[in-house]
Design a protein around this motif. Structure first.
Motif, PDB file in Angstrom:
ATOM      1  N   PRO A 207     -15.137  -6.059   1.115  1.00 29.69           N
ATOM      2  CA  PRO A 207     -14.280  -5.700   2.249  1.00 29.69           C
ATOM      3  C   PRO A 207     -12.993  -6.515   2.253  1.00 29.69           C
ATOM      4  N   VAL A 208     -11.910  -5.874   2.667  1.00 30.24           N
ATOM      5  CA  VAL A 208     -10.635  -6.567   2.856  1.00 30.24           C
ATOM      6  C   VAL A 208     -10.515  -6.895   4.338  1.00 30.24           C
ATOM      7  N   PRO A 209     -10.520  -8.181   4.695  1.00 32.93           N
ATOM      8  CA  PRO A 209     -10.526  -8.541   6.118  1.00 32.93           C
ATOM      9  C   PRO A 209      -9.175  -8.323   6.777  1.00 32.93           C
ATOM     10  N   ALA A 210      -9.213  -7.927   8.029  1.00 33.27           N
ATOM     11  CA  ALA A 210      -7.984  -7.849   8.826  1.00 33.27           C
ATOM     12  C   ALA A 210      -7.639  -9.256   9.297  1.00 33.27           C
ATOM     13  N   GLY A 211      -6.380  -9.491   9.512  1.00 34.90           N
ATOM     14  CA  GLY A 211      -5.970 -10.821   9.974  1.00 34.90           C
ATOM     15  C   GLY A 211      -4.475 -10.972   9.910  1.00 34.90           C
ATOM     16  N   ASN A 342      -4.256  -7.498  -2.214  1.00 40.69           N
ATOM     17  CA  ASN A 342      -3.415  -8.328  -1.349  1.00 40.69           C
ATOM     18  C   ASN A 342      -1.935  -8.049  -1.568  1.00 40.69           C
ATOM     19  N   ALA A 343      -1.547  -7.713  -2.790  1.00 38.40           N
ATOM     20  CA  ALA A 343      -0.152  -7.380  -3.056  1.00 38.40           C
ATOM     21  C   ALA A 343       0.291  -6.213  -2.178  1.00 38.40           C
ATOM     22  N   LEU A 344      -0.583  -5.219  -2.015  1.00 37.76           N
ATOM     23  CA  LEU A 344      -0.285  -4.090  -1.131  1.00 37.76           C
ATOM     24  C   LEU A 344      -0.162  -4.551   0.311  1.00 37.76           C
ATOM     25  N   LEU A 345      -1.108  -5.390   0.718  1.00 43.67           N
ATOM     26  CA  LEU A 345      -1.130  -5.877   2.093  1.00 43.67           C
ATOM     27  C   LEU A 345       0.100  -6.726   2.397  1.00 43.67           C
ATOM     28  N   TRP A 346       0.510  -7.523   1.420  1.00 47.07           N
ATOM     29  CA  TRP A 346       1.660  -8.413   1.602  1.00 47.07           C
ATOM     30  C   TRP A 346       2.996  -7.705   1.364  1.00 47.07           C
ATOM     31  N   LYS A 347       2.914  -6.423   0.950  1.00 46.65           N
ATOM     32  CA  LYS A 347       4.112  -5.618   0.689  1.00 46.65           C
ATOM     33  C   LYS A 347       4.985  -6.248  -0.394  1.00 46.65           C
ATOM     34  N   LYS A 348       4.334  -6.612  -1.489  1.00 46.15           N
ATOM     35  CA  LYS A 348       5.028  -7.198  -2.625  1.00 46.15           C
ATOM     36  C   LYS A 348       4.784  -6.355  -3.875  1.00 46.15           C
ATOM     37  N   LEU A 362      -6.965   2.212  -8.252  1.00 45.61           N
ATOM     38  CA  LEU A 362      -5.711   2.685  -8.837  1.00 45.61           C
ATOM     39  C   LEU A 362      -5.040   3.787  -8.008  1.00 45.61           C
ATOM     40  N   PRO A 363      -5.812   4.691  -7.354  1.00 43.46           N
ATOM     41  CA  PRO A 363      -5.137   5.692  -6.515  1.00 43.46           C
ATOM     42  C   PRO A 363      -4.270   5.076  -5.419  1.00 43.46           C
ATOM     43  N   LEU A 364      -4.627   3.892  -4.947  1.00 43.25           N
ATOM     44  CA  LEU A 364      -3.822   3.225  -3.921  1.00 43.25           C
ATOM     45  C   LEU A 364      -2.457   2.812  -4.461  1.00 43.25           C
ATOM     46  N   MET A 365      -2.363   2.636  -5.771  1.00 48.01           N
ATOM     47  CA  MET A 365      -1.127   2.157  -6.377  1.00 48.01           C
ATOM     48  C   MET A 365      -0.117   3.285  -6.630  1.00 48.01           C
ATOM     49  N   LYS A 366      -0.507   4.506  -6.339  1.00 48.77           N
ATOM     50  CA  LYS A 366       0.400   5.629  -6.554  1.00 48.77           C
ATOM     51  C   LYS A 366       1.636   5.489  -5.661  1.00 48.77           C
ATOM     52  N   THR A 468      11.165   1.036  -4.218  1.00 43.62           N
ATOM     53  CA  THR A 468      10.970   0.573  -2.839  1.00 43.62           C
ATOM     54  C   THR A 468       9.485   0.345  -2.559  1.00 43.62           C
ATOM     55  N   VAL A 469       9.197  -0.768  -1.880  1.00 41.77           N
ATOM     56  CA  VAL A 469       7.817  -1.072  -1.498  1.00 41.77           C
ATOM     57  C   VAL A 469       7.417  -0.197  -0.325  1.00 41.77           C
ATOM     58  N   SER A 470       6.333   0.538  -0.470  1.00 44.40           N
ATOM     59  CA  SER A 470       5.857   1.416   0.596  1.00 44.40           C
ATOM     60  C   SER A 470       4.753   0.733   1.389  1.00 44.40           C
ATOM     61  N   ASP A 471       4.541   1.193   2.604  1.00 41.41           N
ATOM     62  CA  ASP A 471       3.516   0.611   3.473  1.00 41.41           C
ATOM     63  C   ASP A 471       2.165   1.255   3.152  1.00 41.41           C
ATOM     64  N   LYS A 472       1.256   0.466   2.609  1.00 43.61           N
ATOM     65  CA  LYS A 472      -0.053   0.967   2.200  1.00 43.61           C
ATOM     66  C   LYS A 472      -1.178   0.422   3.080  1.00 43.61           C
ATOM     67  N   GLU A 473      -0.828  -0.267   4.173  1.00 41.88           N
ATOM     68  CA  GLU A 473      -1.847  -0.967   4.947  1.00 41.88           C
ATOM     69  C   GLU A 473      -2.910  -0.029   5.503  1.00 41.88           C
ATOM     70  N   THR A 474      -2.480   1.088   6.093  1.00 46.87           N
ATOM     71  CA  THR A 474      -3.441   2.025   6.671  1.00 46.87           C
ATOM     72  C   THR A 474      -4.370   2.597   5.603  1.00 46.87           C
ATOM     73  N   GLU A 475      -3.778   2.986   4.491  1.00 47.22           N
ATOM     74  CA  GLU A 475      -4.551   3.552   3.391  1.00 47.22           C
ATOM     75  C   GLU A 475      -5.511   2.510   2.805  1.00 47.22           C
ATOM     76  N   LEU A 476      -5.043   1.265   2.729  1.00 52.32           N
ATOM     77  CA  LEU A 476      -5.863   0.182   2.183  1.00 52.32           C
ATOM     78  C   LEU A 476      -7.094  -0.060   3.041  1.00 52.32           C
ATOM     79  N   TYR A 477      -6.893  -0.187   4.347  1.00 51.00           N
ATOM     80  CA  TYR A 477      -8.023  -0.454   5.234  1.00 51.00           C
ATOM     81  C   TYR A 477      -8.958   0.746   5.347  1.00 51.00           C
ATOM     82  N   SER A 478      -8.420   1.936   5.144  1.00 53.86           N
ATOM     83  CA  SER A 478      -9.270   3.122   5.155  1.00 53.86           C
ATOM     84  C   SER A 478     -10.269   3.082   4.005  1.00 53.86           C
ATOM     85  N   SER A 479      -9.828   2.555   2.868  1.00 52.62           N
ATOM     86  CA  SER A 479     -10.695   2.503   1.685  1.00 52.62           C
ATOM     87  C   SER A 479     -11.507   1.224   1.593  1.00 52.62           C
TER      88      SER A 479
END
Length: 532
Positions: A207-211, A342-348, A362-366, A468-479
């Motif tokens: 699990p990826v913790p929220a925080g 974490n790179a997705l979460l940190w928007k880097k 890998l689908p999250l990295m699209k 451009t860095v896209s916001d993946k937070e919602t998609e990340l926590y969904s998975s």
């Protein structure tokens, strides 16, 4: 020693399961993080009335206790039990008496309501614990889940020999009261190929913790670089105009740190590689010291060990994240890979060596600035290739007691294929040879030759900065959020109901899974010279 955290007085329990979580220790590391992150998921599951974490040693248990305190409002009773018999046998406190260990486990933790979740049950650090658990599984009296993070078959040959010396049956027993779960898609597929069906083997990704998210902090790269330069005060200083590539790991062998410095040096514009922590175990300290020396000598531009800086340096880990230009990884072996998510979460943006454990996410990295490279090539003259051939042949010879003949032949073939080209792959070289190549980067001609060999990867890196860095937070926590983890764990619990899981028909079928796993993991990539 038992530490109990009582639920709030207002809570009303409607739960049915007592979850018992086992691990050899609670020291900082990947498995401890998973245990910690999973607790909040378990506390929100109605069928779980209590959770006991059983550790073989007390070290770092206070931090786990503090985390449990923050969860007591959930109404779930939480506790930590220190059971020294589960510790590594090498510490002198672990128990090697299988009969005694089995009796203690059953007396303290077995019940109709209990479900045992055992992390890395067969890593080889305490063979008696493995043997006792497998014996309990064969008795069919206690529901158990074996969660595998690491395999002894995966280049841990001394551990595997220790297990096989004391356990004459399969390390992977089949029982109606036993389930297995793994943390990545690669391992799930391997276990299926080895003969386990979907009722026995399950995918339970971490699990990826929220925080608090460092992405919300203001970036101040110039101050960070200035502060690091002032603190360092020696050669190998950071370039004030260079990019910051953050590699947030310990300097351990599988992180392949020197390759990161080599790749950074091939960039057209200056790059500062930031490595956060040293390797501290006896196995890793030599490699860690070598990496630190490479930074200190200026072979790698950047900073080694930001996580060890004192408070007066005024540089927090969160600030390092927010001020970095991208997250980097040259790791050659991971179990799950929090860093990539974490790179997705940190928007880097993310640059990382491609690994087969990445398949699940890998689908999250699209449509995200993420680059996965397969290799870094370096020129190979006749002398270097001859030296490397001798080094690997010696490595194979040292392992001949652990490798069946057919696997030795397989590895010989892989080595032949590796050496037949005009170049060599950097990560397959020994750390001293890698350092020699870093030294050669002082030659403009050598740099030019290396750039030409790796131009396709370098071109992709240059292009990465324009995406451009896209916001993946919602998609990340969904998975990978708590809800997804609860759903997957509930499926494992549900599998204990109804139709029984099939057992092996005979010992040959049981042994086949062990042979399949050893074949799957006996590859040159898991026997790199950085592990020697």
């Amino acid at each position: 020693m038992i530490i109990n955290i009582k639920p709030s007085e207002t809570s009303v329990s409607k739960n049915l399961i007592r979850l018992i979580i086992f691990h050899h220790h609670l020291l900082p590391g990947g498995v401890t993080d998973v245990i910690k992150h999973s607790l909040s998921c378990f506390c929100s599951m109605d069928m779980i009335e209590s959770i006991t974490v059983v550790s073989g040693r007390a070290g770092n248990s206070e931090k786990m206790k503090a985390h449990m305190e923050s969860l007591k409002s959930s109404g779930t009773e939480l506790g930590i039990d220190i059971m020294p018999e589960l510790d590594y046998l090498s510490t002198g406190t672990g128990c090697s008496d299988t009969v005694k260990l089995k009796r203690l486990l059953l007396e303290r933790y077995s019940s109709d309501k209990a479900v045992w979740l055992i992390h890395n049950y067969h890593l080889g650090k305490n063979w008696a614990f493995t043997k006792a658990l497998n014996s309990i599984a064969e008795d069919r009296t206690q529901r158990m889940i074996y969660q595998i993070h690491d395999y002894p078959e995966c280049a841990r040959y001394a551990n595997l020999k220790e297990l096989k010396t004391h356990i004459d049956q399969s390390l992977y027993p089949r029982s109606p009261t036993l389930r297995y779960c793994v943390i990545n898609v690669r391992d799930y597929k391997i276990m299926r190929r080895a003969g386990m069906n979907e009722r026995v083997i399950h995918l339970l990704e971490n699990p990826v913790p929220a925080g608090d998210n460092p992405a919300s902090l203001p970036a101040d790269k110039k101050r960070i670089i200035k502060s690091l330069n002032e603190y360092k005060g020696k050669e190998g200083r950071l370039d004030p105009d260079g990019s910051l590539w953050l590699y947030p790991v310990r300097s351990i062998r599988r992180k392949n740190v020197l390759e990161g410095g080599f790749l950074a040096a091939l960039q057209d514009d200056p790059v500062n590689l930031i490595l956060t922590l040293p390797g501290v175990s006896a196995q890793e300290k030599g490699y860690s010291d070598l990496c630190e020396d490479a930074f200190n000598r200026g072979l790698i531009q950047g900073f080694w060990g930001t996580g060890t800086l004192p408070d007066e340096a005024r540089i927090s880990y969160q600030e390092m994240i927010s001020s970095s230009d991208l997250i980097f990884s040259s790791s050659v072996q991971e179990g799950f890979g929090y860093m990539y998510l974490n790179a997705l979460l940190w928007k880097k943006p993310l640059i990382a060596r491609s690994l087969d454990i990445m398949e699940g996410f890998l689908p999250l990295m699209k449509n995200y600035p993420a680059l996965f490279y397969n290799e870094i090539s370096v020129p190979a003259d006749k002398d270097l290739k001859s030296k490397v051939k001798e080094q690997y042949e010696k490595r194979f010879a040292d392992l001949q007691d652990y490798l069946p003949h057919e696997l030795k032949s397989k590895l010989d073939g892989e080595l032949h294929d590796y050496l037949k080209g005009d170049s060599l792959e950097f990560s397959y070289l020994s750390p001293p040879d890698q350092c020699s190549l870093l030294e050669k980067l002082k030659s403009p001609l050598f740099i030019s030759e290396c750039k030409a060999m790796n131009e396709a990867t370098l071109k992709r890196i240059r292009k990465l900065y324009s995406i451009t860095v896209s916001d993946k937070e919602t998609e990340l926590y969904s998975s990978y959020g708590e809800e997804s983890y609860r759903k997957d764990f509930t499926q494992i619990l549900d599998s204990f109901s109804g139709m029984e899981a099939p057992e092996f028909d005979n010992k040959n079928e049981s042994d086949q899974i062990d042979k399949t796993l050893q074949f799957e993991f006996s590859k040159l990539e898991f026997l790199r010279l950085i592990y020697a």
